[in-house]
Scaffold this motif. Structure first.
Motif, PDB file in Angstrom:
ATOM      1  N   GLN A  32       1.030  -1.166  -0.571  1.00 40.14           N
ATOM      2  CA  GLN A  32      -0.255   0.200   0.341  1.00 40.14           C
ATOM      3  C   GLN A  32       1.073   1.236  -0.387  1.00 40.14           C
ATOM      4  N   GLY A  33       0.148   2.186  -0.865  1.00 36.23           N
ATOM      5  CA  GLY A  33       1.680   3.333  -1.342  1.00 36.23           C
ATOM      6  C   GLY A  33       1.280   4.224   0.534  1.00 36.23           C
ATOM      7  N   ARG A  34       2.774   5.046   0.971  1.00 34.30           N
ATOM      8  CA  ARG A  34       2.415   5.448   1.577  1.00 34.30           C
ATOM      9  C   ARG A  34       2.175   5.100   3.134  1.00 34.30           C
ATOM     10  N   ARG A  35       2.239   4.005   3.738  1.00 42.66           N
ATOM     11  CA  ARG A  35       1.550   3.133   4.893  1.00 42.66           C
ATOM     12  C   ARG A  35       1.920   3.298   5.601  1.00 42.66           C
ATOM     13  N   TYR A  36       4.337   3.040   5.022  1.00 40.92           N
ATOM     14  CA  TYR A  36       4.510   2.460   5.794  1.00 40.92           C
ATOM     15  C   TYR A  36       5.410   3.508   6.596  1.00 40.92           C
ATOM     16  N   LYS A  37       6.153   3.178   7.930  1.00 45.02           N
ATOM     17  CA  LYS A  37       7.578   4.227   8.534  1.00 45.02           C
ATOM     18  C   LYS A  37       8.541   4.228   7.733  1.00 45.02           C
ATOM     19  N   GLY A 104       5.445   1.567  -8.219  1.00 44.52           N
ATOM     20  CA  GLY A 104       4.261   3.265  -7.873  1.00 44.52           C
ATOM     21  C   GLY A 104       5.315   4.494  -8.556  1.00 44.52           C
ATOM     22  N   LEU A 105       5.758   4.116  -9.809  1.00 50.39           N
ATOM     23  CA  LEU A 105       6.812   4.870 -10.418  1.00 50.39           C
ATOM     24  C   LEU A 105       6.306   5.399 -11.627  1.00 50.39           C
ATOM     25  N   ARG A 106       6.463   6.510 -12.417  1.00 42.60           N
ATOM     26  CA  ARG A 106       5.316   6.840 -13.185  1.00 42.60           C
ATOM     27  C   ARG A 106       5.357   5.710 -14.412  1.00 42.60           C
ATOM     28  N   LYS A 107       4.448   5.973 -14.720  1.00 42.48           N
ATOM     29  CA  LYS A 107       4.161   4.877 -16.394  1.00 42.48           C
ATOM     30  C   LYS A 107       3.465   6.399 -17.402  1.00 42.48           C
ATOM     31  N   ILE A 133      12.450   8.835 -11.624  1.00 44.21           N
ATOM     32  CA  ILE A 133      13.503   8.957 -11.927  1.00 44.21           C
ATOM     33  C   ILE A 133      14.633  10.076 -12.755  1.00 44.21           C
ATOM     34  N   SER A 134      14.912  11.624 -13.069  1.00 45.94           N
ATOM     35  CA  SER A 134      15.853  11.702 -14.262  1.00 45.94           C
ATOM     36  C   SER A 134      17.120  11.187 -13.414  1.00 45.94           C
ATOM     37  N   LEU A 135      18.652  10.937 -14.853  1.00 47.17           N
ATOM     38  CA  LEU A 135      19.621  10.661 -14.790  1.00 47.17           C
ATOM     39  C   LEU A 135      20.317  11.841 -15.698  1.00 47.17           C
ATOM     40  N   ASN A 136      21.065  12.453 -15.041  1.00 45.11           N
ATOM     41  CA  ASN A 136      22.414  12.768 -16.041  1.00 45.11           C
ATOM     42  C   ASN A 136      23.043  12.412 -16.707  1.00 45.11           C
ATOM     43  N   MET A 137      23.392  12.092 -17.651  1.00 48.85           N
ATOM     44  CA  MET A 137      24.439  11.628 -18.791  1.00 48.85           C
ATOM     45  C   MET A 137      25.294  11.747 -18.501  1.00 48.85           C
ATOM     46  N   HIS A 138      25.492  13.498 -17.867  1.00 51.23           N
ATOM     47  CA  HIS A 138      27.002  14.033 -18.111  1.00 51.23           C
ATOM     48  C   HIS A 138      27.496  14.040 -16.415  1.00 51.23           C
ATOM     49  N   SER A 139      28.782  13.131 -16.552  1.00 45.90           N
ATOM     50  CA  SER A 139      29.535  12.689 -14.950  1.00 45.90           C
ATOM     51  C   SER A 139      30.761  13.807 -14.623  1.00 45.90           C
ATOM     52  N   MET A 161      17.130   5.466  -6.275  1.00 45.18           N
ATOM     53  CA  MET A 161      15.818   4.530  -6.460  1.00 45.18           C
ATOM     54  C   MET A 161      15.043   4.240  -5.586  1.00 45.18           C
ATOM     55  N   LEU A 162      17.018   4.071  -4.525  1.00 41.26           N
ATOM     56  CA  LEU A 162      16.374   4.109  -3.055  1.00 41.26           C
ATOM     57  C   LEU A 162      15.390   5.522  -2.059  1.00 41.26           C
ATOM     58  N   HIS A 163      15.940   6.618  -2.948  1.00 48.46           N
ATOM     59  CA  HIS A 163      14.719   7.216  -3.204  1.00 48.46           C
ATOM     60  C   HIS A 163      13.602   7.427  -3.275  1.00 48.46           C
ATOM     61  N   ALA A 164      13.073   6.801  -4.483  1.00 51.12           N
ATOM     62  CA  ALA A 164      11.423   6.310  -4.996  1.00 51.12           C
ATOM     63  C   ALA A 164      11.258   5.804  -3.868  1.00 51.12           C
ATOM     64  N   PHE A 165      12.100   4.856  -3.592  1.00 51.63           N
ATOM     65  CA  PHE A 165      10.827   3.447  -2.889  1.00 51.63           C
ATOM     66  C   PHE A 165      10.373   4.357  -1.216  1.00 51.63           C
ATOM     67  N   LEU A 166      11.311   5.231  -1.229  1.00 53.58           N
ATOM     68  CA  LEU A 166      10.988   5.517   0.656  1.00 53.58           C
ATOM     69  C   LEU A 166       9.725   6.967  -0.235  1.00 53.58           C
ATOM     70  N   VAL A 167      10.071   6.779  -0.884  1.00 53.82           N
ATOM     71  CA  VAL A 167       8.544   8.656  -1.693  1.00 53.82           C
ATOM     72  C   VAL A 167       7.245   7.601  -1.863  1.00 53.82           C
ATOM     73  N   ILE A 168       7.309   6.501  -1.791  1.00 54.86           N
ATOM     74  CA  ILE A 168       6.559   5.380  -2.665  1.00 54.86           C
ATOM     75  C   ILE A 168       5.865   5.195  -1.716  1.00 54.86           C
ATOM     76  N   TYR A 169       6.496   4.946  -0.829  1.00 52.26           N
ATOM     77  CA  TYR A 169       5.988   3.383   0.637  1.00 52.26           C
ATOM     78  C   TYR A 169       6.094   4.496   1.195  1.00 52.26           C
ATOM     79  N   THR A 170       5.974   5.618   1.656  1.00 55.00           N
ATOM     80  CA  THR A 170       6.710   6.056   3.316  1.00 55.00           C
ATOM     81  C   THR A 170       4.936   6.870   3.628  1.00 55.00           C
ATOM     82  N   CYS A 171       4.922   6.249   5.249  1.00 54.92           N
ATOM     83  CA  CYS A 171       3.778   6.950   5.860  1.00 54.92           C
ATOM     84  C   CYS A 171       4.386   8.874   5.591  1.00 54.92           C
TER      85      CYS A 171
END
Length: 261
Positions: A32-37, A104-107, A133-139, A161-171
């Motif tokens: 369930q989205g945004r339900r977890y500590k 939970g990512l955009r489709k 998730i936005s990624l810059n080709m330049h490093s 991806m860790l940031h995205a996971f926490l955004v999707i599921y954090t209460c």
């Protein structure tokens, strides 16, 4: 590497339940989205990363393991970079995120590739209801060797991806939001605080154990940014658990020991 929103650069155990918050490990079939500590999510990812090496054959297909252990191709175009990122995203979904991050990512377009050699941002995640998730080709740390920029983009992908996971599921209830912003001590926290680093450091170690190139997910730089931006001061035992030398950090950042928590 990443500001959560902008970036500069099967566990056998059960997560502890807390009042009114389910455990993500009990909801793997129907999360369930945004339900977890946030701290419980972080703990689940940490446990999963810590057991990756012993469970790699059951989590990944043979081609995914082969991709992990192969050289990273040199890519120069946005379409090729996107294809590479999508391939590694599938591996990371299965390896580290219980195959839940993609839900939970955009489709369409869960990942966007862009090129900007001016702002020093390596990637970012926008905290919307359907993040991407936005990624810059330049490093900026490209040493010129074949595949260097692509390797850094892959490490940035894991970070984001860790940031995205926490955004999707954090209460986001009022109490959780208060703790997320101010912490249990009242000291202001931000996006690279303990919940994020507790999971990111094991993820970086787990990936490093399976690839032949140096993984640089900017965990250290993110901790430094967090300290500078918010005044947070990690304890020495926390730093050591994340693979960061406290003495080295103090030589680079002015820390006030009395504010540690």
């Amino acid at each position: 590497m990443s500001h959560h929103y902008r970036s500069r650069q099967r566990s056998s155990g059960r997560a502890r339940k807390s009042s009114n918050h389910p455990s993500i490990l009990d909801n793997l079939d129907d999360p369930q989205g945004r339900r977890y500590k946030e701290m419980d999510l972080s703990s689940a990812i940490k446990q999963h990363a810590d057991t990756f090496c012993s469970e790699i054959d059951t989590r990944l297909k043979s081609w995914e393991i082969a991709t992990l252990q192969a050289d990273i191709p040199h890519v120069t175009s946005q379409p090729d970079s996107l294809q590479l990122a999508m391939t590694w995203a599938r591996i990371f979904y299965h390896a580290f995120f219980f195959n839940l991050a993609r839900k939970g990512l955009r489709k369409p377009e869960p990942i966007v590739i862009y090129h900007n050699d001016q702002d020093g941002v390596h990637g970012f995640v926008l905290p919307t209801s359907r993040p991407f998730i936005s990624l810059n080709m330049h490093s900026a740390i490209n040493d010129g060797s074949p595949g260097c920029a692509a390797r850094h983009m892959i490490a940035t992908l894991l970070h984001e991806m860790l940031h995205a996971f926490l955004v999707i599921y954090t209460c986001q209830c009022n109490r959780c939001e208060k703790v997320a912003v101010y912490g249990v001590t009242g000291a202001r926290k931000h996006i690279h605080g303990p919940p994020w680093v507790n999971a990111m450091a094991p993820l970086e170690r787990a990936l490093q154990s399976q690839v032949r190139w140096r993984v640089e997910a900017c965990t250290y730089d993110s901790v430094v940014m967090e300290i500078v931006d918010t005044g947070w001061v990690p304890r020495d035992d926390q730093l050591q658990g994340w693979g960061i030398d406290p003495a080295y950090l103090r030589r680079n950042v002015s820390l006030a020991p009395e504010t540690q928590y």
